[in-house]
Design a protein around this motif. Structure first.
Motif, PDB file in Angstrom:
ATOM      1  N   THR A  46       0.887  -1.057   0.003  1.00 55.39           N
ATOM      2  CA  THR A  46      -0.042  -0.129   0.047  1.00 55.39           C
ATOM      3  C   THR A  46       0.819   1.172  -0.099  1.00 55.39           C
ATOM      4  O   THR A  46       0.485   2.226  -0.396  1.00 55.39           O
ATOM      5  CB  THR A  46      -1.086  -0.035   1.156  1.00 55.39           C
ATOM      6  OG1 THR A  46      -0.238  -0.445   2.169  1.00 55.39           O
ATOM      7  CG2 THR A  46      -2.190  -0.741   1.165  1.00 55.39           C
ATOM      8  N   GLY A  47       2.109   1.290   0.703  1.00 52.09           N
ATOM      9  CA  GLY A  47       2.987   2.246   0.492  1.00 52.09           C
ATOM     10  C   GLY A  47       3.205   2.632  -0.801  1.00 52.09           C
ATOM     11  O   GLY A  47       3.469   3.815  -1.175  1.00 52.09           O
ATOM     12  N   ASP A  48       3.751   1.703  -1.536  1.00 50.56           N
ATOM     13  CA  ASP A  48       4.086   1.755  -2.912  1.00 50.56           C
ATOM     14  C   ASP A  48       2.953   2.420  -3.887  1.00 50.56           C
ATOM     15  O   ASP A  48       3.034   3.514  -4.573  1.00 50.56           O
ATOM     16  CB  ASP A  48       4.531   0.704  -3.701  1.00 50.56           C
ATOM     17  CG  ASP A  48       5.975   0.211  -3.516  1.00 50.56           C
ATOM     18  OD1 ASP A  48       6.630   1.125  -3.268  1.00 50.56           O
ATOM     19  OD2 ASP A  48       6.474  -0.863  -3.357  1.00 50.56           O
ATOM     20  N   LEU A  49       1.815   1.985  -3.393  1.00 50.33           N
ATOM     21  CA  LEU A  49       0.578   2.366  -4.245  1.00 50.33           C
ATOM     22  C   LEU A  49       0.233   3.902  -3.838  1.00 50.33           C
ATOM     23  O   LEU A  49      -0.133   4.691  -4.803  1.00 50.33           O
ATOM     24  CB  LEU A  49      -0.593   1.526  -3.910  1.00 50.33           C
ATOM     25  CG  LEU A  49      -0.316   0.260  -4.541  1.00 50.33           C
ATOM     26  CD1 LEU A  49      -1.958  -0.628  -4.079  1.00 50.33           C
ATOM     27  CD2 LEU A  49      -0.388   0.137  -6.081  1.00 50.33           C
ATOM     28  N   PHE A  50       0.670   4.067  -2.559  1.00 51.70           N
ATOM     29  CA  PHE A  50       0.246   5.440  -1.891  1.00 51.70           C
ATOM     30  C   PHE A  50       1.201   6.420  -2.926  1.00 51.70           C
ATOM     31  O   PHE A  50       0.987   7.616  -3.088  1.00 51.70           O
ATOM     32  CB  PHE A  50       0.520   5.658  -0.674  1.00 51.70           C
ATOM     33  CG  PHE A  50       0.125   6.964   0.107  1.00 51.70           C
ATOM     34  CD1 PHE A  50      -0.889   7.447  -0.108  1.00 51.70           C
ATOM     35  CD2 PHE A  50       1.311   7.510   0.698  1.00 51.70           C
ATOM     36  CE1 PHE A  50      -1.198   8.751   0.195  1.00 51.70           C
ATOM     37  CE2 PHE A  50       1.062   8.767   1.328  1.00 51.70           C
ATOM     38  CZ  PHE A  50      -0.095   9.427   0.969  1.00 51.70           C
ATOM     39  N   GLU A  51       2.839   6.089  -2.771  1.00 52.93           N
ATOM     40  CA  GLU A  51       3.614   6.931  -3.673  1.00 52.93           C
ATOM     41  C   GLU A  51       3.278   7.047  -4.938  1.00 52.93           C
ATOM     42  O   GLU A  51       3.401   8.162  -5.412  1.00 52.93           O
ATOM     43  CB  GLU A  51       5.031   5.817  -3.650  1.00 52.93           C
ATOM     44  CG  GLU A  51       5.823   6.004  -2.471  1.00 52.93           C
ATOM     45  CD  GLU A  51       6.185   7.533  -2.015  1.00 52.93           C
ATOM     46  OE1 GLU A  51       6.910   8.047  -3.019  1.00 52.93           O
ATOM     47  OE2 GLU A  51       6.077   7.982  -0.955  1.00 52.93           O
ATOM     48  N   SER A  52       2.571   6.133  -5.545  1.00 51.13           N
ATOM     49  CA  SER A  52       2.340   6.138  -7.024  1.00 51.13           C
ATOM     50  C   SER A  52       1.236   7.320  -7.103  1.00 51.13           C
ATOM     51  O   SER A  52       1.498   8.013  -8.005  1.00 51.13           O
ATOM     52  CB  SER A  52       1.835   4.834  -7.698  1.00 51.13           C
ATOM     53  OG  SER A  52       2.503   3.887  -7.187  1.00 51.13           O
ATOM     54  N   SER A  53       0.180   7.318  -6.408  1.00 53.12           N
ATOM     55  CA  SER A  53      -0.925   8.346  -6.538  1.00 53.12           C
ATOM     56  C   SER A  53      -0.292   9.575  -6.050  1.00 53.12           C
ATOM     57  O   SER A  53      -0.644  10.653  -6.797  1.00 53.12           O
ATOM     58  CB  SER A  53      -2.106   7.905  -5.898  1.00 53.12           C
ATOM     59  OG  SER A  53      -1.808   7.462  -4.617  1.00 53.12           O
ATOM     60  N   ARG A  54       0.777   9.795  -5.264  1.00 54.62           N
ATOM     61  CA  ARG A  54       1.374  10.949  -4.827  1.00 54.62           C
ATOM     62  C   ARG A  54       2.260  11.808  -6.187  1.00 54.62           C
ATOM     63  O   ARG A  54       2.006  12.710  -6.525  1.00 54.62           O
ATOM     64  CB  ARG A  54       2.069  10.858  -3.778  1.00 54.62           C
ATOM     65  CG  ARG A  54       1.570  11.166  -2.180  1.00 54.62           C
ATOM     66  CD  ARG A  54       2.301  11.087  -1.185  1.00 54.62           C
ATOM     67  NE  ARG A  54       3.296  12.192  -1.221  1.00 54.62           N
ATOM     68  CZ  ARG A  54       3.986  12.361  -0.502  1.00 54.62           C
ATOM     69  NH1 ARG A  54       3.815  12.094   0.925  1.00 54.62           N
ATOM     70  NH2 ARG A  54       4.917  13.499  -0.387  1.00 54.62           N
ATOM     71  N   ALA A  55       2.691  10.756  -6.762  1.00 52.01           N
ATOM     72  CA  ALA A  55       3.643  11.314  -7.704  1.00 52.01           C
ATOM     73  C   ALA A  55       2.641  11.539  -8.899  1.00 52.01           C
ATOM     74  O   ALA A  55       2.870  12.776  -9.793  1.00 52.01           O
ATOM     75  CB  ALA A  55       4.563   9.889  -8.392  1.00 52.01           C
ATOM     76  N   ALA A  56       1.537  11.031  -9.239  1.00 50.75           N
ATOM     77  CA  ALA A  56       0.655  11.249 -10.269  1.00 50.75           C
ATOM     78  C   ALA A  56      -0.160  12.513  -9.893  1.00 50.75           C
ATOM     79  O   ALA A  56      -0.243  13.276 -10.792  1.00 50.75           O
ATOM     80  CB  ALA A  56      -0.468   9.999 -10.518  1.00 50.75           C
ATOM     81  N   THR A  57      -0.323  12.721  -8.815  1.00 52.72           N
ATOM     82  CA  THR A  57      -0.833  14.166  -8.349  1.00 52.72           C
ATOM     83  C   THR A  57      -0.096  15.079  -8.467  1.00 52.72           C
ATOM     84  O   THR A  57      -0.634  16.276  -8.986  1.00 52.72           O
ATOM     85  CB  THR A  57      -1.480  13.812  -6.740  1.00 52.72           C
ATOM     86  OG1 THR A  57      -2.010  12.663  -6.405  1.00 52.72           O
ATOM     87  CG2 THR A  57      -2.349  15.031  -6.542  1.00 52.72           C
TER      88      THR A  57
END
Lengths: 132, 130
Positions: A3-14
């Motif tokens: 979930t940390g990785d997924l959270f990182e991904s959405s932060r990068a996309a945002t």
């Protein structure tokens, strides 16, 4: 952690979507001022966000720079700003370049939005494991 | 019985790998217009798994020892060198990244499906039904 990785991904996309939107704002300012005498085209470079000396996945728009290209010389003898030769300095905005730039920003924005959506689906299906 | 746990562990690792890959792809896409940025990718899960099974595997002398497989930590980051960079030195191609991200998503879906059905199997073995 996943979930940390997924959270990182959405932060990068945002962060990327925010940066592209800011870029689009600069482009529309340029287009709006295409006929303003003496206006210089604004651009801003993208740069990676560095936190505590380490580059992160996020991106932001750097400081705004004014284009140093030569201003357009417009021939208009009756214009209040015209000099002896009947010319005045227009802006150095090229509409074709601005439109192309806007398209690129839009394309990147959409790609990031797509990725955000996909990441959201991934974390949702992960959380679905808990349900039942 | 313990095969089931092995299977669940493998699918967990696959899900972790998919999430890590998605995060690498997100970084690439976010930096699609950053001058000088080099696109990266993770090593394939199959290769990671094979290399973990081979040399680096810790031997388990008792069944309750923890396994040696390190999951996504073992996946190496690789940089695309074959791609011709654009004039500002950037090597990100939107199409490639979107393909990568959808393959990561598929990988994640497969992992979760396997995990879920193993869970169901265990539940029905315990007699609780689905």
């Amino acid at each position: 952690m996943s979930t940390g990785d997924l959270f990182e991904s959405s932060r990068a996309a945002t962060s990327a979507m925010r940066a592209q939107a800011q870029r689009l704002r600069l482009i529309s300012e340029n287009i709006a001022n295409a006929d303003t005498p003496g206006y210089r085209r604004k651009t801003a470079p993208f740069e990676q966000v560095v936190e505590q000396g380490r580059p992160t996945n996020e991106v932001r728009l750097g400081p705004v720079q004014l284009s140093r290209a030569e201003l357009d010389r417009v021939h208009a003898p009756g214009h209040p700003l015209a000099d002896e030769s009947g010319h005045f300095s227009g802006s150095n905005v090229d509409l074709v370049i601005e439109i192309a730039d806007a398209r690129e920003a839009q394309r990147s924005y959409e790609a990031n939005l797509k990725l955000y959506e996909q990441t959201r689906q991934m974390s949702r299906s992960l959380l679905d494991l808990l349900r039942r | 019985m313990f095969d089931q746990f092995e299977l669940m562990r493998m699918s967990k690792d696959l899900a972790l790998h998919a999430a890590a890959r998605q995060s690498v792809v997100a970084a690439n896409l976010a930096n699609a217009d950053t001058p000088g940025y080099k696109a990266a990718d993770l090593q394939d899960f199959a290769e990671t798994y094979r290399s973990a099974e081979g040399v680096a595997d810790l031997r388990r002398t008792r069944p309750d020892h923890l396994p040696g497989f390190a999951g996504e930590g073992a996946a190496r980051r690789i940089t695309d060198n074959a791609v011709e960079p654009s004039p500002n030195g950037n090597t990100v191609a939107l199409e490639t990244e979107l393909v990568r991200s959808s393959s990561a998503k598929r990988q994640h879906d497969v992992a979760l499906a396997v995990y879920k059905s193993s869970l169901d199997l265990l539940r029905s073995a315990l007699g609780r039904g689905r």
